[in-house]
Design a protein around this motif. Sequence first.
Motif, PDB file in Angstrom:
ATOM      1  N   MET A   1       0.837  -1.186   0.000  1.00  0.00           N
ATOM      2  CA  MET A   1       0.000   0.000   0.000  1.00  0.00           C
ATOM      3  C   MET A   1       0.881   1.249   0.000  1.00  0.00           C
ATOM      4  O   MET A   1       1.853   1.328   0.727  1.00  0.00           O
ATOM      5  CB  MET A   1      -0.907  -0.007   1.219  1.00  0.00           C
ATOM      6  N   ALA A   2       0.544   2.215  -0.823  1.00  0.00           N
ATOM      7  CA  ALA A   2       1.324   3.450  -0.928  1.00  0.00           C
ATOM      8  C   ALA A   2       1.126   4.326   0.309  1.00  0.00           C
ATOM      9  O   ALA A   2       0.100   4.263   0.978  1.00  0.00           O
ATOM     10  CB  ALA A   2       0.922   4.212  -2.173  1.00  0.00           C
ATOM     11  N   ALA A   3       2.125   5.159   0.558  1.00  0.00           N
ATOM     12  CA  ALA A   3       2.057   6.091   1.677  1.00  0.00           C
ATOM     13  C   ALA A   3       0.920   7.093   1.455  1.00  0.00           C
ATOM     14  O   ALA A   3       0.595   7.420   0.311  1.00  0.00           O
ATOM     15  CB  ALA A   3       3.381   6.826   1.811  1.00  0.00           C
ATOM     16  N   PRO A   4       0.328   7.602   2.522  1.00  0.00           N
ATOM     17  CA  PRO A   4      -0.789   8.546   2.366  1.00  0.00           C
ATOM     18  C   PRO A   4      -0.381   9.931   1.860  1.00  0.00           C
ATOM     19  O   PRO A   4      -1.198  10.662   1.328  1.00  0.00           O
ATOM     20  CB  PRO A   4      -1.394   8.638   3.762  1.00  0.00           C
ATOM     21  N   ILE A   5       0.889  10.281   1.997  1.00  0.00           N
ATOM     22  CA  ILE A   5       1.380  11.576   1.522  1.00  0.00           C
ATOM     23  C   ILE A   5       2.361  11.328   0.382  1.00  0.00           C
ATOM     24  O   ILE A   5       3.266  10.510   0.501  1.00  0.00           O
ATOM     25  CB  ILE A   5       2.103  12.362   2.639  1.00  0.00           C
ATOM     26  N   SER A   6       2.182  12.054  -0.734  1.00  0.00           N
ATOM     27  CA  SER A   6       3.093  11.925  -1.871  1.00  0.00           C
ATOM     28  C   SER A   6       3.730  13.269  -2.180  1.00  0.00           C
ATOM     29  O   SER A   6       3.052  14.293  -2.201  1.00  0.00           O
ATOM     30  CB  SER A   6       2.334  11.449  -3.115  1.00  0.00           C
ATOM     31  N   VAL A   7       5.044  13.241  -2.391  1.00  0.00           N
ATOM     32  CA  VAL A   7       5.781  14.409  -2.848  1.00  0.00           C
ATOM     33  C   VAL A   7       6.149  14.106  -4.305  1.00  0.00           C
ATOM     34  O   VAL A   7       6.928  13.201  -4.571  1.00  0.00           O
ATOM     35  CB  VAL A   7       7.044  14.664  -1.990  1.00  0.00           C
ATOM     36  N   HIS A   8       5.550  14.836  -5.214  1.00  0.00           N
ATOM     37  CA  HIS A   8       5.644  14.537  -6.639  1.00  0.00           C
ATOM     38  C   HIS A   8       6.944  15.063  -7.247  1.00  0.00           C
ATOM     39  O   HIS A   8       7.713  15.768  -6.607  1.00  0.00           O
ATOM     40  CB  HIS A   8       4.425  15.122  -7.362  1.00  0.00           C
ATOM     41  N   ARG A   9       7.139  14.758  -8.529  1.00  0.00           N
ATOM     42  CA  ARG A   9       8.373  15.126  -9.236  1.00  0.00           C
ATOM     43  C   ARG A   9       8.550  16.639  -9.287  1.00  0.00           C
ATOM     44  O   ARG A   9       7.591  17.401  -9.181  1.00  0.00           O
ATOM     45  CB  ARG A   9       8.380  14.556 -10.638  1.00  0.00           C
ATOM     46  N   LEU A  10       9.785  17.053  -9.455  1.00  0.00           N
ATOM     47  CA  LEU A  10      10.109  18.469  -9.600  1.00  0.00           C
ATOM     48  C   LEU A  10       9.435  19.034 -10.839  1.00  0.00           C
ATOM     49  O   LEU A  10       9.411  18.388 -11.890  1.00  0.00           O
ATOM     50  CB  LEU A  10      11.620  18.651  -9.751  1.00  0.00           C
ATOM     51  N   ASP A  11       8.921  20.257 -10.716  1.00  0.00           N
ATOM     52  CA  ASP A  11       8.406  20.930 -11.907  1.00  0.00           C
ATOM     53  C   ASP A  11       9.486  21.863 -12.445  1.00  0.00           C
ATOM     54  O   ASP A  11      10.577  21.962 -11.884  1.00  0.00           O
ATOM     55  CB  ASP A  11       7.088  21.652 -11.635  1.00  0.00           C
ATOM     56  N   ALA A  12       9.196  22.542 -13.522  1.00  0.00           N
ATOM     57  CA  ALA A  12      10.191  23.422 -14.163  1.00  0.00           C
ATOM     58  C   ALA A  12      10.671  24.531 -13.243  1.00  0.00           C
ATOM     59  O   ALA A  12      11.782  25.031 -13.387  1.00  0.00           O
ATOM     60  CB  ALA A  12       9.620  24.015 -15.436  1.00  0.00           C
ATOM     61  N   GLY A  13       9.858  24.920 -12.271  1.00  0.00           N
ATOM     62  CA  GLY A  13      10.220  25.985 -11.351  1.00  0.00           C
ATOM     63  C   GLY A  13      10.952  25.500 -10.108  1.00  0.00           C
ATOM     64  O   GLY A  13      11.289  26.290  -9.232  1.00  0.00           O
ATOM     65  N   GLY A  14      11.198  24.191 -10.005  1.00  0.00           N
ATOM     66  CA  GLY A  14      11.923  23.656  -8.861  1.00  0.00           C
ATOM     67  C   GLY A  14      11.047  23.305  -7.679  1.00  0.00           C
ATOM     68  O   GLY A  14      11.543  22.992  -6.609  1.00  0.00           O
ATOM     69  N   GLY A  15       9.732  23.330  -7.847  1.00  0.00           N
ATOM     70  CA  GLY A  15       8.818  22.968  -6.773  1.00  0.00           C
ATOM     71  C   GLY A  15       8.269  21.567  -6.964  1.00  0.00           C
ATOM     72  O   GLY A  15       8.404  20.965  -8.030  1.00  0.00           O
ATOM     73  N   ARG A  16       7.660  21.057  -5.922  1.00  0.00           N
ATOM     74  CA  ARG A  16       7.052  19.728  -5.946  1.00  0.00           C
ATOM     75  C   ARG A  16       5.645  19.827  -5.369  1.00  0.00           C
ATOM     76  O   ARG A  16       5.449  20.379  -4.294  1.00  0.00           O
ATOM     77  CB  ARG A  16       7.841  18.752  -5.084  1.00  0.00           C
ATOM     78  N   ARG A  17       4.689  19.258  -6.078  1.00  0.00           N
ATOM     79  CA  ARG A  17       3.315  19.202  -5.569  1.00  0.00           C
ATOM     80  C   ARG A  17       3.281  18.152  -4.467  1.00  0.00           C
ATOM     81  O   ARG A  17       3.894  17.091  -4.577  1.00  0.00           O
ATOM     82  CB  ARG A  17       2.363  18.830  -6.705  1.00  0.00           C
ATOM     83  N   PRO A  57       8.875   5.947   4.893  1.00  0.00           N
ATOM     84  CA  PRO A  57       8.202   5.538   3.662  1.00  0.00           C
ATOM     85  C   PRO A  57       6.758   5.090   3.863  1.00  0.00           C
ATOM     86  O   PRO A  57       5.991   5.018   2.908  1.00  0.00           O
ATOM     87  CB  PRO A  57       9.079   4.405   3.127  1.00  0.00           C
ATOM     88  N   GLU A  58       6.364   4.805   5.093  1.00  0.00           N
ATOM     89  CA  GLU A  58       4.971   4.449   5.359  1.00  0.00           C
ATOM     90  C   GLU A  58       4.081   5.681   5.424  1.00  0.00           C
ATOM     91  O   GLU A  58       2.862   5.568   5.351  1.00  0.00           O
ATOM     92  CB  GLU A  58       4.866   3.636   6.637  1.00  0.00           C
ATOM     93  N   THR A  59       4.683   6.859   5.566  1.00  0.00           N
ATOM     94  CA  THR A  59       3.923   8.107   5.656  1.00  0.00           C
ATOM     95  C   THR A  59       4.123   8.976   4.426  1.00  0.00           C
ATOM     96  O   THR A  59       3.159   9.520   3.886  1.00  0.00           O
ATOM     97  CB  THR A  59       4.342   8.900   6.914  1.00  0.00           C
ATOM     98  N   VAL A  60       5.373   9.130   3.981  1.00  0.00           N
ATOM     99  CA  VAL A  60       5.687  10.033   2.864  1.00  0.00           C
ATOM    100  C   VAL A  60       6.372   9.251   1.748  1.00  0.00           C
ATOM    101  O   VAL A  60       7.383   8.589   1.974  1.00  0.00           O
ATOM    102  CB  VAL A  60       6.600  11.197   3.323  1.00  0.00           C
ATOM    103  N   GLU A  61       5.811   9.362   0.559  1.00  0.00           N
ATOM    104  CA  GLU A  61       6.389   8.728  -0.623  1.00  0.00           C
ATOM    105  C   GLU A  61       6.954   9.823  -1.528  1.00  0.00           C
ATOM    106  O   GLU A  61       6.232  10.711  -1.959  1.00  0.00           O
ATOM    107  CB  GLU A  61       5.305   7.951  -1.368  1.00  0.00           C
ATOM    108  N   TRP A  62       8.246   9.759  -1.793  1.00  0.00           N
ATOM    109  CA  TRP A  62       8.912  10.703  -2.693  1.00  0.00           C
ATOM    110  C   TRP A  62       8.875  10.086  -4.086  1.00  0.00           C
ATOM    111  O   TRP A  62       9.506   9.054  -4.329  1.00  0.00           O
ATOM    112  CB  TRP A  62      10.340  10.962  -2.236  1.00  0.00           C
ATOM    113  N   LEU A  63       8.147  10.682  -4.997  1.00  0.00           N
ATOM    114  CA  LEU A  63       7.945  10.121  -6.325  1.00  0.00           C
ATOM    115  C   LEU A  63       8.999  10.606  -7.319  1.00  0.00           C
ATOM    116  O   LEU A  63       9.335  11.779  -7.342  1.00  0.00           O
ATOM    117  CB  LEU A  63       6.557  10.490  -6.844  1.00  0.00           C
ATOM    118  N   VAL A  64       9.504   9.723  -8.124  1.00  0.00           N
ATOM    119  CA  VAL A  64      10.372   9.946  -9.273  1.00  0.00           C
ATOM    120  C   VAL A  64      11.750  10.488  -8.888  1.00  0.00           C
ATOM    121  O   VAL A  64      12.742   9.823  -9.087  1.00  0.00           O
ATOM    122  CB  VAL A  64       9.705  10.842 -10.339  1.00  0.00           C
TER     123      VAL A  64
END
Length: 73
Positions: A1-17, A57-64
Motif C-alpha cells: 500500500m502506498a504512503a498517504p502523503i506523496s511528494v511529486h516530481r520536480l516541476d520546471a520551477g523547482g517545486g514539488r506538488r 516511507p509508510e507516511t511520505v512517498e517521494w515520487l520519481v
Amino acid sequence: MAAPISVHRLDAGGGRRVTARRQDGEHILGMAYRDADVVEFLRRAGLPEAEELLDDPETVEWLVDRPHEWTAA
C-alpha cells in the motif's frame, strides 16, 4: 500500500506538488520548494511530528526524483 502523503516530481520551477490520499480521493496540500514546506503541509494535515516523518516511507512517498532534492536540473 502506498504512503498517504506523496511528494511529486520536480516541476520546471523547482517545486514539488504535495498530495494527501484520503478515502474520498487525492487532495493537493500545496507546492513545496524545500523540506520546510513539506513539514508545514504535514503539520497542517494533523501530523505534529512532521519533520520526523519526511523519511518514513509508510507516511511520505517521494515520487520519481530523489528525496530532499529541490532544484530542477
